[in-house]
Design a protein around this motif. Sequence first.
Motif, PDB file in Angstrom:
ATOM      1  N   GLN A   3      29.443  -1.752  19.947  1.00 36.03           N
ATOM      2  CA  GLN A   3      29.915  -2.120  21.367  1.00 36.03           C
ATOM      3  C   GLN A   3      29.057  -3.157  22.045  1.00 36.03           C
ATOM      4  O   GLN A   3      29.269  -4.281  22.574  1.00 36.03           O
ATOM      5  CB  GLN A   3      30.065  -0.981  22.252  1.00 36.03           C
ATOM      6  CG  GLN A   3      31.221  -0.236  21.908  1.00 36.03           C
ATOM      7  CD  GLN A   3      31.807   0.924  22.880  1.00 36.03           C
ATOM      8  OE1 GLN A   3      31.645   0.708  23.931  1.00 36.03           O
ATOM      9  NE2 GLN A   3      32.113   2.162  22.292  1.00 36.03           N
ATOM     10  N   PHE A   4      27.776  -2.725  22.085  1.00 31.88           N
ATOM     11  CA  PHE A   4      26.713  -3.772  22.578  1.00 31.88           C
ATOM     12  C   PHE A   4      26.564  -5.016  21.767  1.00 31.88           C
ATOM     13  O   PHE A   4      26.515  -6.137  22.516  1.00 31.88           O
ATOM     14  CB  PHE A   4      25.149  -3.011  22.359  1.00 31.88           C
ATOM     15  CG  PHE A   4      24.113  -3.911  23.136  1.00 31.88           C
ATOM     16  CD1 PHE A   4      23.941  -3.981  24.291  1.00 31.88           C
ATOM     17  CD2 PHE A   4      23.314  -4.357  22.108  1.00 31.88           C
ATOM     18  CE1 PHE A   4      22.999  -4.687  24.986  1.00 31.88           C
ATOM     19  CE2 PHE A   4      22.083  -5.166  22.734  1.00 31.88           C
ATOM     20  CZ  PHE A   4      22.138  -5.266  24.225  1.00 31.88           C
ATOM     21  N   GLY A   5      26.860  -4.971  20.527  1.00 23.66           N
ATOM     22  CA  GLY A   5      26.594  -5.999  19.624  1.00 23.66           C
ATOM     23  C   GLY A   5      27.884  -7.234  20.040  1.00 23.66           C
ATOM     24  O   GLY A   5      27.732  -8.623  19.847  1.00 23.66           O
ATOM     25  N   ARG A   6      29.066  -6.585  20.168  1.00 27.89           N
ATOM     26  CA  ARG A   6      30.213  -7.552  20.721  1.00 27.89           C
ATOM     27  C   ARG A   6      29.800  -8.236  22.041  1.00 27.89           C
ATOM     28  O   ARG A   6      30.272  -9.429  22.088  1.00 27.89           O
ATOM     29  CB  ARG A   6      31.346  -6.761  20.778  1.00 27.89           C
ATOM     30  CG  ARG A   6      31.955  -6.398  19.429  1.00 27.89           C
ATOM     31  CD  ARG A   6      33.522  -5.947  19.903  1.00 27.89           C
ATOM     32  NE  ARG A   6      33.553  -4.495  20.135  1.00 27.89           N
ATOM     33  CZ  ARG A   6      33.331  -3.390  19.395  1.00 27.89           C
ATOM     34  NH1 ARG A   6      33.084  -3.835  17.957  1.00 27.89           N
ATOM     35  NH2 ARG A   6      33.339  -2.369  19.801  1.00 27.89           N
ATOM     36  N   LEU A   7      29.018  -7.685  23.025  1.00 26.42           N
ATOM     37  CA  LEU A   7      28.769  -8.218  24.264  1.00 26.42           C
ATOM     38  C   LEU A   7      27.636  -9.297  24.095  1.00 26.42           C
ATOM     39  O   LEU A   7      27.542 -10.298  24.701  1.00 26.42           O
ATOM     40  CB  LEU A   7      28.475  -7.514  25.091  1.00 26.42           C
ATOM     41  CG  LEU A   7      29.325  -6.377  25.935  1.00 26.42           C
ATOM     42  CD1 LEU A   7      28.686  -5.527  26.556  1.00 26.42           C
ATOM     43  CD2 LEU A   7      30.352  -7.118  26.589  1.00 26.42           C
ATOM     44  N   GLU A  14      27.568   2.457  29.922  1.00 28.03           N
ATOM     45  CA  GLU A  14      28.709   2.633  29.225  1.00 28.03           C
ATOM     46  C   GLU A  14      28.927   4.120  28.632  1.00 28.03           C
ATOM     47  O   GLU A  14      29.791   4.959  27.999  1.00 28.03           O
ATOM     48  CB  GLU A  14      28.839   1.883  27.887  1.00 28.03           C
ATOM     49  CG  GLU A  14      29.323   0.575  28.341  1.00 28.03           C
ATOM     50  CD  GLU A  14      30.627   0.405  28.879  1.00 28.03           C
ATOM     51  OE1 GLU A  14      31.587   0.801  28.533  1.00 28.03           O
ATOM     52  OE2 GLU A  14      30.676  -0.333  30.222  1.00 28.03           O
ATOM     53  N   GLY A  15      27.702   4.925  28.622  1.00 28.50           N
ATOM     54  CA  GLY A  15      27.500   6.133  28.155  1.00 28.50           C
ATOM     55  C   GLY A  15      28.505   7.234  28.439  1.00 28.50           C
ATOM     56  O   GLY A  15      29.232   7.751  27.645  1.00 28.50           O
ATOM     57  N   PRO A  16      28.916   7.491  29.964  1.00 30.39           N
ATOM     58  CA  PRO A  16      29.963   8.391  29.874  1.00 30.39           C
ATOM     59  C   PRO A  16      31.245   8.021  29.500  1.00 30.39           C
ATOM     60  O   PRO A  16      32.006   8.989  28.897  1.00 30.39           O
ATOM     61  CB  PRO A  16      30.210   8.393  31.532  1.00 30.39           C
ATOM     62  CG  PRO A  16      28.917   7.514  31.984  1.00 30.39           C
ATOM     63  CD  PRO A  16      28.380   6.807  30.936  1.00 30.39           C
ATOM     64  N   HIS A  17      31.781   6.817  29.285  1.00 28.94           N
ATOM     65  CA  HIS A  17      33.034   6.280  28.441  1.00 28.94           C
ATOM     66  C   HIS A  17      32.955   6.750  27.142  1.00 28.94           C
ATOM     67  O   HIS A  17      33.791   7.170  26.534  1.00 28.94           O
ATOM     68  CB  HIS A  17      33.367   4.899  28.730  1.00 28.94           C
ATOM     69  CG  HIS A  17      33.145   4.389  30.119  1.00 28.94           C
ATOM     70  ND1 HIS A  17      34.041   4.913  31.021  1.00 28.94           N
ATOM     71  CD2 HIS A  17      32.316   3.406  30.851  1.00 28.94           C
ATOM     72  CE1 HIS A  17      33.788   4.335  32.321  1.00 28.94           C
ATOM     73  NE2 HIS A  17      32.803   3.668  31.981  1.00 28.94           N
ATOM     74  N   ILE A  18      31.525   6.428  26.540  1.00 27.06           N
ATOM     75  CA  ILE A  18      31.487   6.578  25.052  1.00 27.06           C
ATOM     76  C   ILE A  18      31.577   8.163  24.930  1.00 27.06           C
ATOM     77  O   ILE A  18      32.491   8.715  23.854  1.00 27.06           O
ATOM     78  CB  ILE A  18      30.298   5.944  24.543  1.00 27.06           C
ATOM     79  CG1 ILE A  18      30.282   4.503  24.535  1.00 27.06           C
ATOM     80  CG2 ILE A  18      29.849   6.311  23.166  1.00 27.06           C
ATOM     81  CD1 ILE A  18      29.157   3.653  24.357  1.00 27.06           C
ATOM     82  N   ALA A  19      30.930   8.689  25.713  1.00 28.12           N
ATOM     83  CA  ALA A  19      30.969  10.510  25.546  1.00 28.12           C
ATOM     84  C   ALA A  19      32.406  10.943  25.580  1.00 28.12           C
ATOM     85  O   ALA A  19      32.833  11.810  24.747  1.00 28.12           O
ATOM     86  CB  ALA A  19      29.941  10.982  26.516  1.00 28.12           C
TER      87      ALA A  19
END
Length: 344
Positions: free
Chosen positions: A131-135, A312-317
């Motif tokens: 996800q980070f790499g896409r940004l 983004e942690g909470p959404h990923i969790a």
Amino acid sequence: MTKQNQKGARVSLAGALARHTTLRQLQVFEAVARLGSFTRAAEELYLAQPTVSMQLKKLADTVGMPLFVQTGIRIQLTDTGRDVYTACQEVFRAMADLEVKVADLKGVRRGRLRLAVITSAKYLAPHLLGQFGRLHPGIDFSLKVTNRERLLERIANHEDDLYVLGEPPPGLEVEAHPLVPNPLVVMASRDHPLAGEHNISLKRLLEVPFVLRESGSGTRDALFRLLEEHGLQTPIVRMELSSNESIKQAIVAGLGITVLSLHSLALEGTNGPIAVLDAQGFPIQRHWYLAHSRGQKLSVVAQTFLDFVRQEGPHIAEELDRKLAEVRAAPVSRTEKKSNITGL
Ligand code: PGA
């Protein structure tokens, strides 16, 4: 700091370093100091060992003091060596930041993130990096996967930018940011006699053989702690393996049951050949943390990743939780044993 030159005049160390030291010498020194080994540094930098020794000798000559002491096969930094190491880390961090800043000015964020994760977090880390790499398509990654014991050593040696691990032990000098829950569950092949039983007691679990992670593994320690809390003996360990994926294969092959992170089943979804057992005391609720050494100045890339993960942690969790809840709730039918494991 000053030293004598050959004619006896006192020259400043900064002046001597500026005139005689190359970045290559600092790079070689940094690798030897970080890895504690000439051989490993030579391997990492694709250099011959005599080249490593020669670069270090030139640097020590410029500094005018020994940088390492050797006792047997172990090498250790001297006090001066430690100061030079700190200065080296600052130089390389400043250069990495400069690269990112210049790239930012050009409108492209570039750089490399060095992330080390504990074995069982290898299922989570690629999702974060993806996800980070896409940004930030200009950022590359180096991902080291190792067990808890070795990861704690890497943190102590400042070998990477950031780390994903379970609860950091008290006394470890890190700042840790909670990431997502990491439930440890009991797993067995779908046709194991315990699959499909309800509310299995710990005593009953201990009657059957286990396939377990190696000593030094956080998962293994967590299981042993749970058994100790209940005054129970250690399990019958039929096989020890350091790879979660090999353990899953051994489970499907009928070699025993195991305790692993539920994350290790994420790819199989609800159709895999492994069942999550309904055992008392489970799941053992652990948590993943994203950590860095306390007081360590983060590179711009590492700070950007940390900010991203905290946001983004909470959404990923949430997404992960939903997927894993389905895996745990998958009905166990002892006749529907499947033969393949996906994601190997
Ligand atoms: P491990 O650690 O991958 O070394 O077993 C997992 C954990 O600490 O929860």
